[in-house]
Design a protein around this motif. Structure first.
Motif, mmCIF file in Angstrom:
data_model
loop_
_atom_site.group_PDB
_atom_site.id
_atom_site.type_symbol
_atom_site.label_atom_id
_atom_site.label_comp_id
_atom_site.label_asym_id
_atom_site.label_seq_id
_atom_site.Cartn_x
_atom_site.Cartn_y
_atom_site.Cartn_z
ATOM 1 N N ASP A 175 0.695 -1.251 -0.182
ATOM 2 C CA ASP A 175 -0.305 0.065 0.028
ATOM 3 C C ASP A 175 0.832 1.401 -0.149
ATOM 4 O OD1 ASP A 175 -2.134 -1.665 0.100
ATOM 5 O OD2 ASP A 175 -2.590 -1.472 2.136
ATOM 6 N N THR A 176 2.074 1.243 0.830
ATOM 7 C CA THR A 176 2.785 2.514 0.921
ATOM 8 C C THR A 176 4.219 2.273 0.189
ATOM 9 O OG1 THR A 176 3.857 1.644 2.660
ATOM 10 C CG2 THR A 176 2.049 2.940 3.069
ATOM 11 N N GLN A 177 4.388 1.159 -0.577
ATOM 12 C CA GLN A 177 5.586 0.960 -1.344
ATOM 13 C C GLN A 177 6.607 1.052 -0.189
ATOM 14 O OE1 GLN A 177 5.725 -0.047 -4.622
ATOM 15 N NE2 GLN A 177 3.570 -0.414 -4.150
ATOM 16 N N GLY A 178 6.499 0.728 0.934
ATOM 17 C CA GLY A 178 7.580 0.789 2.052
ATOM 18 C C GLY A 178 7.827 -0.568 2.881
ATOM 19 N N SER A 179 7.896 -0.538 3.953
ATOM 20 C CA SER A 179 8.157 -1.776 4.860
ATOM 21 C C SER A 179 7.368 -1.813 6.037
ATOM 22 C CB SER A 179 9.672 -1.924 5.228
ATOM 23 O OG SER A 179 10.520 -1.852 4.168
#
Length: 145
Positions: free
Chosen positions: A95-99
């Motif tokens: 969803d956030t392209q994060g971790s």
């Protein structure tokens, strides 16, 4: 509506009409007795680890729903109880392209913190600064503590 509060095993409620919650683990730690008291009503439940974990999750979901549209208070300067020994893992967050930093919290069970790419960069900088500070402290005067 009264607010429930944790009451130590030997403590008495100041007013018998105020609701309170009492939880006490069994001697063998395989289950816990949960007692809810409000006025003259007493509800006692025996709960295993899965039941306790489910209750914590349900309470967390309700709390989240109650604070979702409120301003997130600052974390700077707040006292926290650190988790010193746990299993943890990094997972991708689509969803956030994060971790997601996921870990087993001893009190709450599995939890995860989403780090956006900007949060990750800030965390990396902070961890690197702490590593350098600890290394410098160790080299000049021994361990920090």
């Amino acid at each position: 509506m009264h607010q429930a509060r944790m009451v130590p095993s030997m403590a008495k409620s100041p007013k018998s009409t105020e609701p309170h919650v009492h939880i006490e683990p069994s001697e063998d730690r395989t289950h816990a007795a949960l007692t809810l008291t409000s006025g003259k009503q007493n509800i006692a439940l025996e709960m295993n680890l899965a039941d306790i974990t489910s209750l914590i999750s349900a309470l967390g979901a309700v709390r989240n729903g109650m604070v979702t549209n409120t301003t997130v208070p600052p974390i700077e300067g707040v006292n926290v109880t650190p988790v010193r020994r746990t299993n943890w893992a990094l997972q991708l967050d689509r969803d956030t392209q994060g971790s997601v930093l996921a870990f087993q919290h001893p009190a709450y069970g599995p939890v995860g913190l989403v780090l956006t790419p900007a949060d990750s960069a800030r965390l990396i900088q902070g961890l690197d600064m702490h590593r350098k500070l600890n290394e410098h402290t160790w080299n000049t005067s021994g361990p920090a503590n």
